[in-house]
Design a protein around this motif. Structure first.
Motif, mmCIF file in Angstrom:
data_model
loop_
_atom_site.group_PDB
_atom_site.id
_atom_site.type_symbol
_atom_site.label_atom_id
_atom_site.label_comp_id
_atom_site.label_asym_id
_atom_site.label_seq_id
_atom_site.Cartn_x
_atom_site.Cartn_y
_atom_site.Cartn_z
ATOM 1 N N HIS A 41 0.834 -1.211 0.000
ATOM 2 C CA HIS A 41 0.000 0.000 0.000
ATOM 3 C C HIS A 41 0.866 1.258 0.000
ATOM 4 O O HIS A 41 0.576 2.230 -0.701
ATOM 5 N N PHE A 84 -5.918 1.040 -2.995
ATOM 6 C CA PHE A 84 -7.164 0.257 -3.023
ATOM 7 C C PHE A 84 -7.063 -0.856 -4.060
ATOM 8 O O PHE A 84 -7.487 -1.996 -3.811
ATOM 9 N N ALA A 140 -14.185 -1.152 0.283
ATOM 10 C CA ALA A 140 -13.378 -0.442 1.287
ATOM 11 C C ALA A 140 -13.780 1.022 1.374
ATOM 12 O O ALA A 140 -14.238 1.629 0.402
ATOM 13 N N ALA A 174 -12.257 4.682 1.811
ATOM 14 C CA ALA A 174 -10.972 5.312 1.514
ATOM 15 C C ALA A 174 -11.041 6.776 1.924
ATOM 16 O O ALA A 174 -11.893 7.524 1.428
ATOM 17 N N GLU A 186 -5.973 7.080 -0.026
ATOM 18 C CA GLU A 186 -4.969 6.057 0.288
ATOM 19 C C GLU A 186 -5.128 5.483 1.706
ATOM 20 O O GLU A 186 -4.496 4.495 2.046
ATOM 21 N N LEU A 197 -7.078 3.345 3.883
ATOM 22 C CA LEU A 197 -8.105 2.341 3.590
ATOM 23 C C LEU A 197 -8.588 1.607 4.831
ATOM 24 O O LEU A 197 -7.786 1.258 5.691
#
Ligand code: ATP
Length: 314
Positions: free
Chosen positions: A129, A141, A148, A150, A155, A157
């Protein structure tokens, strides 16, 4: 070191809320992202001991140089983990370009995951990530995928309960693309005065915004409430600028019992469906109502994962 074939799924946004400005110049966002089974296929082959990167793509409009996110991902991996040699990347492009479906980001994510495997690095998900976030806000993601929340630029998550029984019909005019930077800049010009810019005001906005209803609906696996809670601030600029996308959205809202919305910065519009049969029915109706050879339609299923090895590579 053998070759690897990876499946790189597209994403849709079930929610995209613009909260305000960030000190780094990006927008502070709340997004709910969902992977779907429309996917590119990426093949990686070891290319000897140098640090050459060769890139091929089946789609003529995809740039093959340093701006390609798959190329940039390979370069970043070579810089961070030198000495593993060159790589030949072949992208079979199935995800439309400039569509709001994170096609470039998912290709980049596939290269990160694939080189981690090919070079036996054993990187943890959060290390992947962190690398992905250096290349693009949607890329972290794309690595892990599924459903998810976000935050931040996209970024930060948090995984959400899987929704992998739902379907989405995607529709896009083939010759129409929207530049993501254009969409955000135009939104700032038109709505910048309404932004929450200090951390307390941003937190308040997040706590009271449209994500609250959607997150509740997702936790209850309540498809009807998920459809009602779909939200995308960028529709305000993109639909005005491209009335044919607005009309497509209207038609999909009429056809779908659950709901329809534009994904990301568009111009792809999607309609939710509870079953494959219902999704196929919506796809057929929209093609009958808007008989335009430029209109492309896909029936897709929500999936609970991001980048994965192609079946024959397991
Ligand atoms: P997002 O939803 O993340 O904003 P998008 O789906 O709207 O992305 P992409 O398909 O990722 O848009 O393409 C946007 C631009 O990125 C393209 O016009 C292209 O020049 C560039 N690009 C870089 N790498 C790739 C790639 N691997 N595939 C497609 N486009 C790429």
């Amino acid at each position: 070191m053998r070759s690897y074939r990876l499946i790189a799924p597209a994403k849709i946004n079930l929610l995209l809320e613009i909260i305000g400005d960030r000190p780094d110049g990006f927008h502070e966002l709340v997004m709910v992202m969902q992977s779907v089974d429309l996917a590119d296929e990426i093949e990686l082959k070891h290319l000897g001991s140098g640090d050459r990167i060769l890139l091929h793509c089946t789609h003529p409009q995809v740039p093959l140089g340093e701006t390609n996110l798959a190329y940039r991902a390979a370069k970043l991996m070579q810089e961070c983990f030198p000495g593993h040699g060159g790589v030949e990347i072949t992208i079979q492009k199935n995800i439309p370009i400039g569509a709001g479906l994170a096609g470039g980001s998912t290709d980049g994510a596939a290269v990160l995951v694939g080189l981690d495997l090919m070079w036996n690095l054993g990187l943890a998900q959060d290390e992947l990530h962190t690398l992905a976030a250096k290349l693009g806000s949607d890329m972290p993601f794309c690595v892990s995928g599924g459903t998810a929340l976000a935050l931040g630029r996209g970024e930060e998550l948090s995984p959400l309960p899987d929704l992998d029984r739902l379907y989405a019909v995607l529709a896009k005019y083939q010759t129409l693309s929207v530049s993501t930077p254009w969409a955000y800049q135009t939104y700032r010009q038109q709505f910048g005065a309404t932004y929450a810019n200090d951390p307390t005001a941003q937190e308040e906005r997040r706590r009271t915004g449209p994500s609250v209803g959607l997150l509740g609906a997702i936790s209850h696996h309540d498809a009807a409430s998920i459809g009602q809670a779909l939200h995308n601030d960028l529709e305000k600029v993109v639909l005005n600028h491209h009335p044919q996308v607005g009309l497509l959205r209207e038609k999909l809202v009429e056809q779908s019992t659950l709901g329809a919305m534009m994904s990301g910065s568009g111009p792809t519009v999607f309609a939710l469906a509870a079953t494959r049969e219902e999704a196929q029915q919506i796809a057929a109706s929209i093609q009958a109502e808007l008989p335009d050879p430029d209109l492309e339609v896909w029936v897709t299923k929500f999936i609970a994962h991001g980048i994965h090895l192609a079946e024959s590579d397991h």
